[in-house]
Design a protein around this motif. Structure first.
Motif, short mmCIF file in Angstrom:
data_model
loop_
_atom_site.label_atom_id
_atom_site.label_comp_id
_atom_site.label_asym_id
_atom_site.label_seq_id
_atom_site.Cartn_x
_atom_site.Cartn_y
_atom_site.Cartn_z
N LYS A 295 61.81 20.03 -53.24
CA LYS A 295 60.71 19.92 -53.89
C LYS A 295 59.23 19.79 -53.80
CE LYS A 295 64.89 20.56 -57.66
NZ LYS A 295 64.04 21.45 -58.26
N ASP A 296 59.40 18.38 -52.83
CA ASP A 296 58.11 17.83 -52.92
C ASP A 296 58.23 17.21 -51.56
OD1 ASP A 296 56.16 15.79 -53.10
OD2 ASP A 296 56.43 15.02 -54.53
N PRO A 297 57.78 17.35 -50.57
CA PRO A 297 58.25 17.15 -48.86
C PRO A 297 57.49 16.02 -48.94
CG PRO A 297 56.85 19.33 -49.07
CD PRO A 297 56.23 19.39 -50.48
N GLU A 298 56.31 15.10 -49.84
CA GLU A 298 56.04 13.65 -49.84
C GLU A 298 56.72 12.81 -50.72
OE1 GLU A 298 54.08 12.93 -47.73
OE2 GLU A 298 53.88 14.74 -46.85
N ALA A 299 57.94 13.74 -51.08
CA ALA A 299 58.88 12.45 -52.06
C ALA A 299 59.18 11.75 -51.29
CB ALA A 299 60.34 13.61 -52.34
N ARG A 300 59.77 10.46 -52.12
CA ARG A 300 60.10 8.87 -51.82
C ARG A 300 61.17 9.09 -52.17
NH1 ARG A 300 56.00 9.58 -49.06
NH2 ARG A 300 54.07 8.71 -48.55
N VAL A 301 61.98 8.95 -51.57
CA VAL A 301 63.91 8.81 -52.16
C VAL A 301 64.70 7.50 -51.28
CG1 VAL A 301 65.88 9.64 -52.27
CG2 VAL A 301 63.95 11.66 -52.25
N ALA A 302 65.37 6.63 -51.59
CA ALA A 302 66.11 5.68 -51.58
C ALA A 302 67.62 5.93 -52.10
CB ALA A 302 65.36 4.22 -51.33
N CYS A 303 68.04 6.66 -52.08
CA CYS A 303 69.63 6.65 -52.91
C CYS A 303 70.86 6.74 -52.16
CB CYS A 303 69.84 8.02 -52.38
SG CYS A 303 71.59 8.44 -54.21
N GLU A 304 71.33 5.51 -52.73
CA GLU A 304 72.24 4.48 -52.79
C GLU A 304 73.89 5.36 -53.08
OE1 GLU A 304 72.72 2.81 -49.72
OE2 GLU A 304 70.45 2.65 -49.92
N THR A 305 74.88 5.79 -52.58
CA THR A 305 75.84 6.00 -53.49
C THR A 305 76.82 5.60 -53.35
OG1 THR A 305 75.03 8.74 -53.21
CG2 THR A 305 77.58 8.32 -53.54
N LEU A 306 77.67 5.34 -54.18
CA LEU A 306 79.61 4.70 -54.39
C LEU A 306 80.24 5.67 -54.59
CD1 LEU A 306 81.12 2.12 -54.33
CD2 LEU A 306 81.01 1.92 -56.93
N THR A 307 81.41 6.18 -54.08
CA THR A 307 82.54 7.02 -54.45
C THR A 307 83.44 5.68 -54.95
OG1 THR A 307 82.91 7.32 -51.90
CG2 THR A 307 81.84 8.71 -53.18
N THR A 308 84.98 5.94 -55.89
CA THR A 308 86.10 5.37 -55.83
C THR A 308 86.98 5.99 -56.28
OG1 THR A 308 86.81 3.68 -56.03
CG2 THR A 308 85.62 3.98 -57.77
N THR A 309 88.07 5.78 -56.97
CA THR A 309 89.10 6.72 -56.93
C THR A 309 88.30 7.77 -58.52
OG1 THR A 309 91.26 5.87 -56.91
CG2 THR A 309 91.28 6.73 -58.68
N GLN A 310 87.75 9.04 -58.94
CA GLN A 310 87.43 10.09 -59.51
C GLN A 310 85.69 9.63 -60.07
OE1 GLN A 310 88.31 12.64 -59.63
NE2 GLN A 310 89.42 13.30 -61.71
N LEU A 311 85.18 8.23 -59.06
CA LEU A 311 84.39 8.33 -59.36
C LEU A 311 83.47 8.50 -58.27
CD1 LEU A 311 82.01 6.66 -61.86
CD2 LEU A 311 82.75 4.81 -60.40
N VAL A 312 81.55 8.82 -58.87
CA VAL A 312 80.87 8.49 -58.02
C VAL A 312 79.06 8.47 -59.21
CG1 VAL A 312 78.40 10.53 -57.16
CG2 VAL A 312 81.02 11.04 -56.60
N VAL A 313 78.95 7.18 -57.91
CA VAL A 313 77.34 7.06 -58.92
C VAL A 313 76.31 6.99 -57.82
CG1 VAL A 313 76.97 4.07 -59.85
CG2 VAL A 313 79.04 4.79 -59.59
N LEU A 314 75.28 6.77 -58.93
CA LEU A 314 74.01 6.62 -57.78
C LEU A 314 73.03 5.81 -58.24
CD1 LEU A 314 72.71 10.75 -57.31
CD2 LEU A 314 74.59 9.53 -55.81
#
Length: 402
Positions: A35-54
């Protein structure tokens, strides 16, 4: 360097919980860069039983501006997460793309970070963080990667392909491999140990079904490793715990950035400590590690060395690298210092600034989800993907060296 020794590297599949997290984080990076080639992103992900957290910070035109999400943006983020989990293959009671709980804690980028990174009237764009980054290449495999890691990746890639195609319906997504090779005079001569632990369908931990699974794994190993590396000396450890039905995020929590040695060189080279996934290419943890691999690979491809390590260092908000270090481990055909000078003399590299790296390699594109399983290096460049694996700098290096 010792002439004779054993060396081991491991890999983990796309279904490993940490790799699930990496792939989700990079899918989010791709979503925003599209969507934006100049986007700034620092995304961490946690996964566990039936759960995803960004969690993390972003800045993206048309998606998140002035502290507000654009209409439909949150729904698109959630759908990207669920699609990623579905494509990996998780439809289990303990982790299912359709029924898992999703939480989004992404927020705007810190203004203090932004002011150091953004270009201004009197300054070039600065590095997104401080740190040291390493690149490496050697002549042990056709892709100029350490053989132990190369074969560990290939075993899991073949198993994943069979799982997705239905050729091995007893396989589930979470798998790990490990290859130990004996080296003589610096070259791999035999495989002494192969370890494969794979999540499996119910019942494949005993009797004929267990035997079928183990025979399948040995067949894959025989197809991946050169025949002259396998012998009666090779010991196999296939699902050594006995059972592996519960796996993925249901069996163990996953986090972005916990498989940095799998992502790079399998322990055969130093690592600066910074993870790659979830970061846009202004973060030199990612982009400078890519250009360091590119430089090392081209040095070996040019015949200037059989083995090469590159180190780069940066300071947050500063454009030019603080240092460039080349070590050919005594295998170089010219002095290491001369190679450093040659690299600095190649104009197309843009002085190895963050902007110069991104421009030369074309990194401001949604190309990162593919990197997040089976290694960021030793992959075949195709279209916009894996440009740091090209060997198109060979002629420039030779010309700069005279």
């Amino acid at each position: 360097m010792r002439n004779s020794y054993l060396f081991t590297s491991e890999s983990v599949s796309e279904g490993h919980p940490d790799k699930v997290s990496d792939q989700i984080s990079d899918a989010i990076v791709d979503l925003f860069l599209a969507k934006d080639p100049e986007a700034r992103v620092a995304c961490e992900t946690l996964t566990t039983t039936q759960l995803v957290v960004l969690a993390g910070e972003i800045r993206c035109k048309g998606v998140y501006e002035n502290g507000q999400w654009a209409p439909g943006a949150l729904e698109e983020i959630e759908q990207t997460v669920r699609n990623t989990v579905r494509e990996i293959g998780y439809e289990q009671d303990g982790f299912h793309w359709k029924t898992l709980t999703f939480e989004n804690h992404l927020h705007g980028q810190s203004a203090h970070i932004a002011q150091g990174v953004d270009a201004g009237e009197n300054k070039d764009e600065g590095a997104g963080d401080q740190g040291i980054m390493f690149g490496f290449a050697c002549d042990e495999t056709p892709d100029l990667m350490p053989a132990t890691l190369y074969y560990s990746h290939k075993i899991l890639e073949r198993m994943a392909a069979d799982r997705h195609s239905g050729a091995a319906p007893f396989l589930e997504p979470d798998t790990k491999s490990q290859v130990t090779l004996r080296f003589a005079n610096g070259k791999p001569v035999s495989a002494t140990a192969i370890v494969v632990s794979t999540q499996h369908a119910k019942g494949y931990d005993a009797g004929d079904k267990e035997a079928e699974l183990k025979a399948y794994v040995k067949k894959i190993v025989a197809e991946v490793l050169p025949a002259d590396l396998l012998s009666d000396e090779t010991v196999y450890h296939i699902n050594p715990t006995g059972s592996f039905e519960i796996g993925g995020p249901d069996g163990d929590a996953g986090l972005t950035g916990r498989k940095i040695i799998v992502d790079t060189y399998g322990g055969a080279a130093p690592h600066g400590g910074g993870a790659f996934s979830g970061k846009d290419p202004t973060k030199v943890d990612r982009s400078a590690a890519y250009i360091a691999r590119y430089l090392a690979k081209n040095i070996v491809a040019a015949g200037l060395a059989k083995r090469c390590t590159i180190q780069l260092a940066y300071a947050i908000g500063v454009a030019k690298p603080l240092s460039l270090y080349v070590d050919t481990h005594g295998t170089g055909t010219v002095e290491d210092g001369a190679i450093e000078q040659a690299i600095n003399a190649i104009d197309k590299l843009g002085g190895l600034t963050p902007r110069g790296i991104r421009t030369h390699l074309g990194l401001n594109k949604p190309i990162y989800r593919k990197t997040a399983a089976y290694g960021h290096f030793g992959r075949q460049p195709e279209g916009d993907f894996f440009p740091w694996e090209k060997t198109d700098l060979v002629a420039d290096l030779k010309a700069a060296l005279g």
